[in-house]
Design an enzyme around this catalytic site. Sequence first.
Site, PDB file in Angstrom:
ATOM      1  N   CYS A 327      22.577 -15.684  31.828  1.00 34.08           N
ATOM      2  CA  CYS A 327      23.650 -15.350  31.388  1.00 34.08           C
ATOM      3  C   CYS A 327      23.883 -16.444  30.030  1.00 34.08           C
ATOM      4  O   CYS A 327      23.679 -17.504  30.074  1.00 34.08           O
ATOM      5  CB  CYS A 327      24.686 -16.345  32.446  1.00 34.08           C
ATOM      6  SG  CYS A 327      26.958 -15.754  31.676  1.00 34.08           S
ATOM      7  N   ARG A 426      30.743  -3.933  33.979  1.00 30.45           N
ATOM      8  CA  ARG A 426      30.025  -5.321  34.568  1.00 30.45           C
ATOM      9  C   ARG A 426      31.362  -6.056  32.992  1.00 30.45           C
ATOM     10  O   ARG A 426      32.000  -7.134  33.702  1.00 30.45           O
ATOM     11  CB  ARG A 426      29.451  -6.050  34.668  1.00 30.45           C
ATOM     12  CG  ARG A 426      29.087  -6.887  35.377  1.00 30.45           C
ATOM     13  CD  ARG A 426      28.140  -7.878  35.404  1.00 30.45           C
ATOM     14  NE  ARG A 426      28.117  -8.816  36.337  1.00 30.45           N
ATOM     15  CZ  ARG A 426      27.877 -10.176  36.411  1.00 30.45           C
ATOM     16  NH1 ARG A 426      28.169 -10.683  35.316  1.00 30.45           N
ATOM     17  NH2 ARG A 426      28.408 -11.179  37.043  1.00 30.45           N
TER      18      ARG A 426
HETATM   19  P1  RVP Z   1      21.476 -16.679  38.689  1.00 33.98           P
HETATM   20  O1  RVP Z   1      20.969 -17.421  40.533  1.00 33.98           O
HETATM   21  O2  RVP Z   1      21.249 -18.316  37.984  1.00 33.98           O
HETATM   22  O3  RVP Z   1      20.211 -15.969  38.739  1.00 33.98           O
HETATM   23  O4  RVP Z   1      22.595 -16.094  38.358  1.00 33.98           O
HETATM   24  C1  RVP Z   1      22.667 -14.806  38.963  1.00 33.98           C
HETATM   25  C2  RVP Z   1      24.127 -14.219  38.647  1.00 33.98           C
HETATM   26  O5  RVP Z   1      24.018 -13.920  37.058  1.00 33.98           O
HETATM   27  C3  RVP Z   1      24.655 -12.699  38.938  1.00 33.98           C
HETATM   28  O6  RVP Z   1      24.678 -12.951  40.426  1.00 33.98           O
HETATM   29  C4  RVP Z   1      25.808 -12.643  38.468  1.00 33.98           C
HETATM   30  O7  RVP Z   1      27.002 -13.083  38.261  1.00 33.98           O
HETATM   31  C5  RVP Z   1      25.043 -13.717  37.436  1.00 33.98           C
HETATM   32  N1  RVP Z   1      24.950 -12.628  36.126  1.00 33.98           N
HETATM   33  C6  RVP Z   1      24.152 -11.005  35.702  1.00 33.98           C
HETATM   34  N2  RVP Z   1      23.616 -10.849  35.165  1.00 33.98           N
HETATM   35  C7  RVP Z   1      24.577 -11.477  34.061  1.00 33.98           C
HETATM   36  C8  RVP Z   1      24.136 -11.638  32.574  1.00 33.98           C
HETATM   37  O8  RVP Z   1      23.844 -10.561  31.749  1.00 33.98           O
HETATM   38  N3  RVP Z   1      25.247 -12.437  31.935  1.00 33.98           N
HETATM   39  N4  RVP Z   1      25.171 -12.306  34.769  1.00 33.98           N
END
Ligand code: RVP
Length: 517
Positions: A327, A426
């Site tokens: 993210c 989203r």
């Molecule tokens: P991680 O476990 O740190 O990889 O995080 C997963 C989380 O990141 C997801 O459950 C969602 O809330 C968030 N996410 C998913 N896509 C993206 C993005 O593209 N920014 N963020």
Amino acid sequence: MAYIYDEPSRTFGEYLLIPNLTAKDCLPERVKLSAPVVRFKADPDAGLPEASLSPLTINVPVTSALMQSVSGEELSIALARCGGLSFVFGSQAIEDQVAMVGRVKNYKAGFVVSDSNLPPKATFADVVALTERTGHSTIAITDDGTATGKLVGIITSRDYRRGKTAPTTPVAEIMTPLSAIHCAEIGIDLPAANDLIWKHKVNCLPVIDAEQRLRYLIFRKDYDAHKEHPLENVDRDKRLIVGAGINTRDYRERVPALLTAGADVLCIDSSDGYSEWQADAIAFIKSTYPDQGHVGAGNVVDREGFRYLAEAGADFVKVGIGGGSICITREQKGIGRGQASAVIEVAKARDEYFQETGIYVPVCSDGGISQDYHITLALAMGADFVMLGRYFARFDEAPGRKVQINNQFMKEYWGEGSNRARNWQRYDHGSGGDLAKTKKMMFEEGVDSYVPYAGKLRDNLEASLAKIRSTLCNCGALTLREFYQRARLTVASAVSIREGGAHDVVLKDVHSEPVES
Ligand code: RVP
């Protein structure tokens, strides 16, 4: 004037747990990790309530992210079998998501739809190519070469000799014909099938219907594995439990279809859940499906966000903005909060809400877990369960491709906010604005990446859970409820974090032999 928080926003890696007295009977094998998933009523005067009061619980406090690169059907099945819960991603057509949920709900442990099939006109060369591609040695020979064609024979590695059998030999000459195979009829249950496997001393039992069409294969090894899944999460009909992601745009069509397919719980997928659009979606679901429609909402990072969604009727509230490994929301938009600070504040808001109303709304810590112990810290800080993306994307069962880069196996892992996922709902504010019109992202909030391949979900999850159980014992707790109530946490300085890893030693290189002096 803008409000400035006194405390910096902190993340998991900045905290450590201080052990409590460990009683002699506080042993990892006695630790129970069950967690509530959806809201329930309890008596606040009796203290924080037990997980078992929730109408939906999970045996392991771990869920998989609503992401294309994480929660497909294979991972959903594997995780439910290990005691966790997946949310099948919503960034796909309603009918595709419904089909995925249906396949998880219809999964029958031990009943495998054959993935290696050939028609009788195929040759031994096709057999070799297929086994190399799938890694499976049992091939069903069906009249049309499909998984549900009329069964005419079976080929296993016992039916041929590599190097001796000519590549052009027709499979009909190699296979064991139907007349020599022990089959079961559709409707048989797993224990009865297992009795047949033992009686006939076979490794594989085809299950056929009245028209001799192949329906499933049952393998001896899978029956044994089934007995090894004591934490499996199942519904009243013994079907695996599964969740599904939804958005604030097409929920009027998506939700009925998902509930009909058997989804046990829904979750609104949004990077910022503190919005009236989420309240509207919850209101629709709660009024249309007062008994069946469990729906989580989020994501939020503070008390106000939690209360808004709890009062709107959310069954659980998901916490986390910008902490996901893929993210880049914080970099792109400057919104978010350190995951630890967010969880601590929201868990406190949940307890306060419970004291006031007698309604307990579980909290999910979503994203930012980069070490196993971060899961434990999230639980200590008050999360009822966690949601993980990167963690699961590394496994065989995740949908991403497995590739080799610089001699290392990797799996693809892409964010829902990346151009690859195109999950514009989203990030859309729900206003029917630019994103909704163009159905494309104006700018990315996620990246497309690789994560080191780590093998089977079950092996990895068991290792992670062993660490969590062990830490609970260090802190004198046998349940997550006790853990949250007894945990003592300290902020660690940068120097003490460095002290926590191997330091002031030279690590041995397994590839180079030391020379004795
Ligand atoms: P991680 O476990 O740190 O990889 O995080 C997963 C989380 O990141 C997801 O459950 C969602 O809330 C968030 N996410 C998913 N896509 C993206 C993005 O593209 N920014 N963020």
